[in-house]
Every structure is written in C-alpha cells, then in structure tokens.
Scaffold this motif. Structure first.
Motif, mmCIF file in Angstrom:
data_model
loop_
_atom_site.group_PDB
_atom_site.id
_atom_site.type_symbol
_atom_site.label_atom_id
_atom_site.label_comp_id
_atom_site.label_asym_id
_atom_site.label_seq_id
_atom_site.Cartn_x
_atom_site.Cartn_y
_atom_site.Cartn_z
ATOM 1 N N ASP A 224 41.314 -4.059 -137.613
ATOM 2 C CA ASP A 224 39.873 -3.803 -137.701
ATOM 3 C C ASP A 224 39.068 -5.018 -137.257
ATOM 4 O OD1 ASP A 224 40.483 -1.304 -138.676
ATOM 5 O OD2 ASP A 224 40.153 -1.828 -140.785
ATOM 6 N N ALA A 225 39.554 -6.224 -137.618
ATOM 7 C CA ALA A 225 38.848 -7.447 -137.245
ATOM 8 C C ALA A 225 38.881 -7.662 -135.732
ATOM 9 C CB ALA A 225 39.459 -8.650 -137.967
ATOM 10 N N ILE A 226 40.023 -7.373 -135.113
ATOM 11 C CA ILE A 226 40.134 -7.493 -133.655
ATOM 12 C C ILE A 226 39.164 -6.529 -132.979
ATOM 13 C CG2 ILE A 226 41.661 -7.058 -131.677
ATOM 14 C CD1 ILE A 226 43.956 -8.172 -133.339
ATOM 15 N N ASP A 227 39.029 -5.332 -133.528
ATOM 16 C CA ASP A 227 38.149 -4.321 -132.943
ATOM 17 C C ASP A 227 36.684 -4.764 -132.952
ATOM 18 O OD1 ASP A 227 38.040 -1.640 -131.788
ATOM 19 O OD2 ASP A 227 36.872 -1.102 -133.566
ATOM 20 N N LYS A 228 36.343 -5.700 -133.845
ATOM 21 C CA LYS A 228 34.962 -6.178 -133.945
ATOM 22 C C LYS A 228 34.681 -7.383 -133.051
ATOM 23 C CE LYS A 228 34.558 -4.641 -138.765
ATOM 24 N NZ LYS A 228 34.419 -5.086 -140.183
ATOM 25 N N LEU A 229 35.714 -7.893 -132.367
ATOM 26 C CA LEU A 229 35.521 -9.048 -131.489
ATOM 27 C C LEU A 229 34.628 -8.675 -130.309
ATOM 28 C CD1 LEU A 229 39.157 -10.478 -131.275
ATOM 29 C CD2 LEU A 229 37.220 -11.528 -132.456
ATOM 30 N N PRO A 230 33.933 -9.669 -129.702
ATOM 31 C CA PRO A 230 33.236 -9.420 -128.445
ATOM 32 C C PRO A 230 34.212 -8.866 -127.406
ATOM 33 C CG PRO A 230 32.609 -11.555 -129.342
ATOM 34 C CD PRO A 230 33.757 -11.052 -130.181
ATOM 35 N N PRO A 231 33.742 -8.027 -126.490
ATOM 36 C CA PRO A 231 34.640 -7.332 -125.554
ATOM 37 C C PRO A 231 35.613 -8.236 -124.818
ATOM 38 C CG PRO A 231 32.431 -6.419 -125.395
ATOM 39 C CD PRO A 231 32.339 -7.604 -126.312
ATOM 40 N N ARG A 232 35.150 -9.383 -124.351
ATOM 41 C CA ARG A 232 36.037 -10.243 -123.570
ATOM 42 C C ARG A 232 37.159 -10.812 -124.433
ATOM 43 N NH1 ARG A 232 33.972 -15.276 -119.887
ATOM 44 N NH2 ARG A 232 32.977 -15.833 -121.849
ATOM 45 N N GLU A 233 36.841 -11.211 -125.667
ATOM 46 C CA GLU A 233 37.869 -11.753 -126.554
ATOM 47 C C GLU A 233 38.810 -10.650 -127.046
ATOM 48 O OE1 GLU A 233 36.038 -14.232 -129.580
ATOM 49 O OE2 GLU A 233 34.657 -15.039 -128.078
ATOM 50 N N LYS A 234 38.280 -9.457 -127.221
ATOM 51 C CA LYS A 234 39.115 -8.319 -127.604
ATOM 52 C C LYS A 234 40.125 -8.019 -126.495
ATOM 53 C CE LYS A 234 38.763 -3.479 -129.045
ATOM 54 N NZ LYS A 234 37.822 -2.364 -129.333
ATOM 55 N N LEU A 235 39.663 -8.053 -125.248
ATOM 56 C CA LEU A 235 40.562 -7.852 -124.109
ATOM 57 C C LEU A 235 41.636 -8.929 -124.077
ATOM 58 C CD1 LEU A 235 41.418 -6.633 -121.364
ATOM 59 C CD2 LEU A 235 39.642 -8.064 -120.293
ATOM 60 N N LEU A 236 41.229 -10.179 -124.272
ATOM 61 C CA LEU A 236 42.173 -11.296 -124.250
ATOM 62 C C LEU A 236 43.266 -11.101 -125.296
ATOM 63 C CD1 LEU A 236 41.178 -15.055 -124.165
ATOM 64 C CD2 LEU A 236 43.020 -14.242 -125.601
ATOM 65 N N MET A 237 42.884 -10.754 -126.514
ATOM 66 C CA MET A 237 43.870 -10.596 -127.579
ATOM 67 C C MET A 237 44.830 -9.451 -127.273
ATOM 68 S SD MET A 237 43.119 -13.057 -129.628
ATOM 69 C CE MET A 237 43.557 -12.876 -131.361
ATOM 70 N N GLY A 238 44.325 -8.390 -126.651
ATOM 71 C CA GLY A 238 45.185 -7.283 -126.283
ATOM 72 C C GLY A 238 46.194 -7.680 -125.218
ATOM 73 N N LEU A 239 45.723 -8.426 -124.218
ATOM 74 C CA LEU A 239 46.610 -8.872 -123.147
ATOM 75 C C LEU A 239 47.667 -9.834 -123.672
ATOM 76 C CD1 LEU A 239 43.989 -9.484 -120.295
ATOM 77 C CD2 LEU A 239 45.646 -7.606 -120.442
ATOM 78 N N TYR A 240 47.276 -10.677 -124.635
ATOM 79 C CA TYR A 240 48.196 -11.695 -125.134
ATOM 80 C C TYR A 240 49.210 -11.118 -126.111
ATOM 81 C CZ TYR A 240 49.868 -16.216 -126.735
ATOM 82 O OH TYR A 240 50.675 -17.280 -127.010
ATOM 83 N N TYR A 241 48.728 -10.344 -127.087
ATOM 84 C CA TYR A 241 49.619 -9.915 -128.163
ATOM 85 C C TYR A 241 50.260 -8.562 -127.917
ATOM 86 C CZ TYR A 241 47.901 -13.867 -130.800
ATOM 87 O OH TYR A 241 47.602 -15.143 -131.205
ATOM 88 N N GLU A 242 49.618 -7.686 -127.149
ATOM 89 C CA GLU A 242 50.204 -6.377 -126.885
ATOM 90 C C GLU A 242 50.953 -6.358 -125.551
ATOM 91 O OE1 GLU A 242 47.401 -3.192 -127.331
ATOM 92 O OE2 GLU A 242 46.524 -4.054 -129.144
ATOM 93 N N GLU A 243 50.304 -6.866 -124.505
ATOM 94 C CA GLU A 243 50.943 -6.883 -123.193
ATOM 95 C C GLU A 243 51.849 -8.104 -123.009
ATOM 96 O OE1 GLU A 243 50.665 -4.329 -121.262
ATOM 97 O OE2 GLU A 243 49.200 -3.363 -122.600
ATOM 98 N N GLU A 244 51.698 -9.112 -123.896
ATOM 99 C CA GLU A 244 52.507 -10.333 -123.882
ATOM 100 C C GLU A 244 52.394 -11.097 -122.556
ATOM 101 O OE1 GLU A 244 56.510 -9.580 -125.161
ATOM 102 O OE2 GLU A 244 55.894 -9.257 -127.236
ATOM 103 N N LEU A 245 51.187 -11.118 -121.997
ATOM 104 C CA LEU A 245 50.938 -11.944 -120.825
ATOM 105 C C LEU A 245 50.745 -13.383 -121.279
ATOM 106 C CD1 LEU A 245 48.395 -9.799 -118.727
ATOM 107 C CD2 LEU A 245 50.898 -9.725 -118.721
ATOM 108 N N ASN A 246 51.081 -14.351 -120.422
ATOM 109 C CA ASN A 246 50.804 -15.738 -120.761
ATOM 110 C C ASN A 246 49.365 -16.087 -120.364
ATOM 111 O OD1 ASN A 246 50.767 -16.492 -117.955
ATOM 112 N ND2 ASN A 246 52.997 -16.654 -118.000
ATOM 113 N N LEU A 247 48.922 -17.285 -120.710
ATOM 114 C CA LEU A 247 47.517 -17.641 -120.486
ATOM 115 C C LEU A 247 47.150 -17.637 -119.009
ATOM 116 C CD1 LEU A 247 46.838 -20.434 -123.131
ATOM 117 C CD2 LEU A 247 46.839 -17.953 -123.376
ATOM 118 N N LYS A 248 48.072 -18.085 -118.166
ATOM 119 C CA LYS A 248 47.806 -18.101 -116.723
ATOM 120 C C LYS A 248 47.611 -16.690 -116.201
ATOM 121 C CE LYS A 248 49.605 -19.910 -112.349
ATOM 122 N NZ LYS A 248 50.711 -20.682 -111.706
#
Length: 242
Positions: free
Chosen positions: A181-205
């Motif tokens: 629920d807390a992730i869902d309340k993040l600003p759109p860009r940070e929400k996207l980042l968290m999804g890419l990092y923790y769900e898609e497991e992309l690295n920062l680059k």
C-alpha cells in the motif's frame, strides 16, 4: 557422513548456483555505498549457499533455489551488519529527511517534492541530492525500529509471530500488505523505479536506461523512495523516534 553420490549432488548444486550468488551480490551492491566491496558480498553469499546446501531437505516444501536465495541474502546482510557499513551520521541524516517528509506530507496532503524537502531542511537542492547519494543502502527496516518506547508494544511482538525467523514472519503478516500500500502511494516515477528494481530485478544502470536518467540519479531516487516508505510505515505500523 555423505555417500559418494551425496557429495556429487552437493558439488553440483554449488557449481550450478554460483552465478546466483554473484547476481544477488551485484543486485544488492547497486544500492550500497561505494565503501562496500562486491567481493565481500559474494564471499558471504557463498557461505550462505553452502549453508543452504547442507541444510536443505526435500520436505522443506520449497524449491532449492527459493530456499538458497533466503540463505544467501541472509548471509550477505549478516556481513553488512557485522561491518557496520552505514555511518551513524548517514543514518541521522536520513532520519532528518524522514522527519521533514512526514511534516510536509501532513501539511500538504501529498508526497512532498525534492525541492520542498530540501527547503524544509534549509539546504540547497544539490546538497539534498548529495545527501541522498551518500545514503545509498538506506533500508526499509532497521533493528532499532523493533524496539518500542517505554510503555509501547514492541514492533516484532505485534507483527512477527514466528520467533525463529521474525523478518520472514513480518512479510507474511499485515506488514507485507502495508508495504504494498505504501509503494502504491509513491510518486509515479519512484513507484515505477521500485517496480523495476524489486519486481523486474533490473539493476540501477538498466533502470536508468528505461527512465532516461543516470545510474547515480536512480540511486538518489531509490534512497528517497525508501525514506518515503519508512515515513508512511512509521505512521501506520510502528512507534518510536523518527
């Protein structure tokens, strides 16, 4: 004592999962300060893998890789805790950031922008972003979060019922839904980042390439997103000083 076949099976598991250790180490290193060496994480992860191989039994009800990931990550986190990799001053800076975010969120009724947080801290935007960069590796939970003030319930007492593995227990209770629920309340860009990092497991680059920003900028945004999550979760779930 192991049979010859048993030894061969263990050696096979070790060889097969070495790349997993390296992948997890590099994934974890991406959100840690430069002072943390990836080789140290790999070494700790190999110890975790060996522990997983020795402990795993088919009746655990989980695939070996799933079980091994928990052991490998746990060994890496133990290494980080033992080396005290985050300076006290860095933790204090992030507590100031979280306090500013909490105050602004309550006053504005929305997640504050970077400029607003910087202004609240009485520092420039560049100084604020440098603070985020220096705080890479800021975690969602610290052990001190589990210790309540006098007269308050202990955080683990309320949310972790499995004494053998309290952190795992947390993720199997209402805490997991609170994080979602807390992730869902993040600003759109940070929400996207968290999804890419923790769900898609992309690295920062890789995330930077998707978002069109530099790797260092992704690191800043990740640290800021974690600070927002901690602020939200503190209000919802645990008590204690900011």
């Amino acid at each position: 004592m192991y049979t010859a076949k048993g030894k061969a099976d263990k050696n096979s598991l070790l060889t097969e999962h070495m790349p997993l250790v390296k992948r997890l180490a590099h994934h974890m290193k991406a959100k840690l300060p430069p002072s943390v060496e990836v080789d140290d994480l790999i070494q700790a992860g190999m110890i975790g893998l060996l522990d997983a191989i020795n402990r795993y039994k088919d009746d655990h009800g989980a695939q070996f890789e799933t079980y091994a990931v928990l052991r490998i990550r746990g060994a890496m986190l133990d290494e980080l805790r033992a080396s005290d990799w985050m300076p006290r001053s860095t933790r204090q800076n992030m507590r100031k950031v979280e306090g500013a975010m909490q105050s602004l969120q309550q006053r504005l009724g929305r997640p504050p922008s970077e400029s607003e947080v910087a202004a609240s801290l009485k520092i420039s935007l560049d100084e604020y972003q440098d603070m985020l960069a220096d705080s890479g590796g800021h975690q969602l939970l610290y052990y001190e979060d589990f210790h309540a003030d006098e007269g308050s319930d202990n955080f683990l007492d309320r949310y972790a019922v499995d004494d053998a593995d309290p952190l795992r227990s947390l993720m199997e209770t209402d805490f997991r839904q609170a994080v979602i629920d807390a992730i869902d309340k993040l600003p759109p860009r940070e929400k996207l980042l968290m999804g890419l990092y923790y769900e898609e497991e992309l690295n920062l680059k890789e995330i930077g390439a998707v978002m069109g920003v530099s790797e260092s900028r992704v690191s800043q945004l990740h640290t800021q997103a974690v600070a927002r999550l901690r602020t939200t979760l503190r209000e919802q779930l645990w008590t204690g000083p900011a």
